[in-house]
Design an enzyme around this catalytic site. Structure first.
Site, PDB file in Angstrom:
ATOM      1  N   HIS B 164       0.845  -1.208   0.000  1.00 18.31           N
ATOM      2  CA  HIS B 164       0.000   0.000   0.000  1.00 18.31           C
ATOM      3  C   HIS B 164       0.877   1.253   0.000  1.00 18.31           C
ATOM      4  O   HIS B 164       0.678   2.166  -0.804  1.00 18.31           O
ATOM      5  CB  HIS B 164      -0.914  -0.030   1.240  1.00 18.31           C
ATOM      6  N   GLU B 165       1.860   1.281   0.904  1.00 19.98           N
ATOM      7  CA  GLU B 165       2.728   2.462   1.002  1.00 19.98           C
ATOM      8  C   GLU B 165       3.540   2.641  -0.276  1.00 19.98           C
ATOM      9  O   GLU B 165       3.658   3.752  -0.811  1.00 19.98           O
ATOM     10  CB  GLU B 165       3.658   2.340   2.215  1.00 19.98           C
ATOM     11  N   HIS B 168       1.665   4.203  -3.075  1.00 21.85           N
ATOM     12  CA  HIS B 168       1.538   5.666  -3.043  1.00 21.85           C
ATOM     13  C   HIS B 168       2.637   6.309  -3.889  1.00 21.85           C
ATOM     14  O   HIS B 168       2.424   7.339  -4.531  1.00 21.85           O
ATOM     15  CB  HIS B 168       1.609   6.185  -1.606  1.00 21.85           C
ATOM     16  N   TYR B 179      -4.554  14.467  -3.158  1.00 22.53           N
ATOM     17  CA  TYR B 179      -4.879  13.747  -1.922  1.00 22.53           C
ATOM     18  C   TYR B 179      -5.975  14.452  -1.132  1.00 22.53           C
ATOM     19  O   TYR B 179      -5.784  14.841   0.017  1.00 22.53           O
ATOM     20  CB  TYR B 179      -3.603  13.616  -1.092  1.00 22.53           C
ATOM     21  N   GLU B 188      -6.095   6.445  -2.272  1.00 24.65           N
ATOM     22  CA  GLU B 188      -6.094   5.440  -1.207  1.00 24.65           C
ATOM     23  C   GLU B 188      -6.538   4.075  -1.721  1.00 24.65           C
ATOM     24  O   GLU B 188      -5.962   3.040  -1.371  1.00 24.65           O
ATOM     25  CB  GLU B 188      -7.025   5.886  -0.073  1.00 24.65           C
ATOM     26  N   ASP B 262      -9.453  14.013   7.711  1.00 22.82           N
ATOM     27  CA  ASP B 262      -8.857  12.977   6.858  1.00 22.82           C
ATOM     28  C   ASP B 262      -8.819  13.418   5.392  1.00 22.82           C
ATOM     29  O   ASP B 262      -9.145  12.645   4.487  1.00 22.82           O
ATOM     30  CB  ASP B 262      -9.646  11.660   7.034  1.00 22.82           C
ATOM     31  N   HIS B 267      -9.485   8.040   3.591  1.00 24.99           N
ATOM     32  CA  HIS B 267      -9.417   6.655   4.083  1.00 24.99           C
ATOM     33  C   HIS B 267     -10.798   6.090   4.389  1.00 24.99           C
ATOM     34  O   HIS B 267     -10.926   4.932   4.772  1.00 24.99           O
ATOM     35  CB  HIS B 267      -8.563   6.559   5.351  1.00 24.99           C
TER      36      HIS B 267
END
Lengths: 97, 401
Positions: B164-165, B168, B179, B188, B262, B267
């Site tokens: 996931h990271e 990005h 974002y 996301e 957020d 998210h």
């Protein structure tokens, strides 16, 4: 003085947590400490948004302060870089509302 | 000029750049290799970017793990470099191994060479902060906290979290989805989609057998939950007062949440496109591997059709077009994609006929955010805009909720 502190986002993306603080309800020590940190961080001079544009999954912190005479709100991406603002955020995180 | 933000070279960077630019073939490679490999010191990637070297492939896979030693900075000490044996710290080995698995997944499934498709270094920072309950991508590297042990375990435990990271980073080099709001939720969702696919690929699981969970190992013992997110059933991953209650993700557009926190619920609302992907994959073939068709459609969409300001509707339309292009107009795959989006409350706009190149993205509706710190697009492996696709009608932004 009323302060609202919100924490949201992060990888986990939990339901945003919100804490409403009335300094009149705090211990004198906590209230004094918060005033000192707001001054040290020059809170009322901060921009409304303190972003780190390349960060993904950082926490978002929203802090709003209402002294009666003045109101200001700041949204911060990730841990603040400024030491005083960082200390303020940590104090708000820890304090029992 | 030798503060923490800048790296000090004995030879000034502009001279090295000149040397590197003017050298040819073997010599050029040796200058670059020596610059990349000779430093025992902590090397800053932005310096390489300034030198135009970040995008130089110096091998297929180049991992480094740094230990922040529980401080809150990303200038840790190098604890494991590419090719080194495993060390005694499982967190370090997890970050190293999962970065490798994610690299292999992208390389073998999509023929992508690292984050920038040019062999960019994969740097991971572990033991960031003191019991830090998060993992993030800072624009250059993946950063992992140890978790507090009461609510969260360490963030290196799950391959899908690490992928996931890393994704990005991929997104930043491709569609660069802004974002916030819907584009942020798509950003996301792309990280969850390719995070889950990397795990499914590693385990060789079919769409039907995969758990479609994100962060299944992250919740500490005694917590009430299976994971942090469920792509199959958003909103059902956990229910625990220590996590603020129930998993807040919506599974349908009617439950989309406009919010200021957020970054506009990136998210939270990612549950909607996450479920669309899960549905597309299982409708295409529950007994197949999700990365082969649905994954390819989403990857091609991310890398050729989306832009900074894309909305859920744009993504639905783009995956529909891509599915037709890749697997046949009106084929089972394209119908599955339309049906998947429809199930989450988004009806694809069917194309009408005129032809435009697929590589041309919609002009931004508003000026993009400052690009000053962003990787230069010229350093990115842009695909030639040669493929032709049916045009779609002008997008009608739908009012959400």
């Amino acid at each position: 003085m009323r302060i609202v502190y919100e924490k949201s986002g992060g990888f986990a993306g939990l339901r945003p947590a919100r804490k409403a603080i009335d300094t009149a309800q705090l211990s004198p020590d906590d209230a004094t400490e918060l005033r000192r940190l707001l001054d040290a961080a020059r809170f009322f001079d901060l921009p409304a948004k303190i972003d780190q544009p390349q960060m993904r999954d950082a926490f978002q912190y929203n802090i709003s302060v209402d002294t009666g005479a003045r109101q200001h709100a700041v949204s911060i991406t990730g841990e603040p870089q400024d030491p005083a603002l960082k200390e303020l955020r940590r104090k708000l995180e820890k304090i029992e509302a | 000029m030798c503060d923490q933000q800048k790296i000090c070279f004995i030879i000034p960077p502009h001279i090295l750049r000149h040397l590197s630019d003017s050298a040819r073939g073997d010599l050029k490679e040796r200058i670059q290799q020596s610059m990349l490999l000779s430093h025992g010191l902590r090397v800053r990637r932005n310096t390489f970017a300034e030198l135009g070297l970040a995008a130089q492939a110096v091998g297929e896979l180049n991992r480094t793990v740094y230990d922040a030693q529980n401080m809150e900075n990303v200038h840790g000490v190098v604890v494991r470099s590419e090719g080194d044996d495993a060390i005694g710290d499982p967190t370090v080995n997890e970050a190293y191994d999962a970065a490798g698995s994610t690299y292999d997944f992208y390389h073998q499934v999509f023929a992508r060479n690292s984050i920038d498709n040019k062999g960019m270094r994969l740097d991971s920072v572990v033991h960031y902060g003191d019991g830090f309950d998060n993992a993030f991508w800072d624009g250059r590297e993946m950063v992992y906290g140890d978790g507090d042990g009461r609510i969260f375990n360490r963030f290196t435990l799950d391959l899908d979290v690490i992928a996931h990271e890393l994704t990005h980073g991929v997104t930043a080099y491709e569609a660069d989805l802004a974002y916030s709001g819907q584009s942020g939720a798509l950003n996301e969702s792309m990280s969850d989609v390719f995070g889950s696919l990397a795990k499914q690929w590693k385990l060789q699981q079919t769409a039907k057998d995969a758990d479609w969970l994100i962060g299944a190992s992250l919740l500490a013992e005694g917590m009430h939950g299976r994971a942090l997110r469920s792509m199959a059933q958003p909103g059902t991953a956990y229910d625990d007062p220590k996590l603020g209650g129930r998993d807040p993700q919506p599974a349908h557009m009617r439950d989309y949440e406009d919010m200021t926190q957020d970054n506009g619920g990136v998210h939270i609302n990612s549950g909607i496109p996450n479920r669309a992907f899960y549905l597309a994959a299982t409708k295409i073939d529950p007994n197949g591997f999700a990365w082969e068709k649905a994954g390819k459609i989403w990857y091609m969409t991310l890398t050729t059709r989306l832009n900074t300001n894309s909305t859920f509707q744009d993504c639905a339309n783009a995956t529909y077009l891509t599915a037709g292009e890749q697997f046949g107009q009106n084929g089972a795959e394209q119908q599955a994609v339309a049906s998947a989006w429809s199930d989450v409350g988004i009806d694809v706009d069917r194309p009408t006929g005129a032809m435009i190149p697929a590589g041309i993205k919609r002009p931004a509706a508003r000026p993009p955010a400052s690009k000053s710190k962003k990787p230069k697009k010229s350093a990115v492996g842009r695909k030639p805009a040669a493929r032709i696709a049916k045009a779609r009608p002008p997008m009608k932004p739908k009012r959400r909720k």
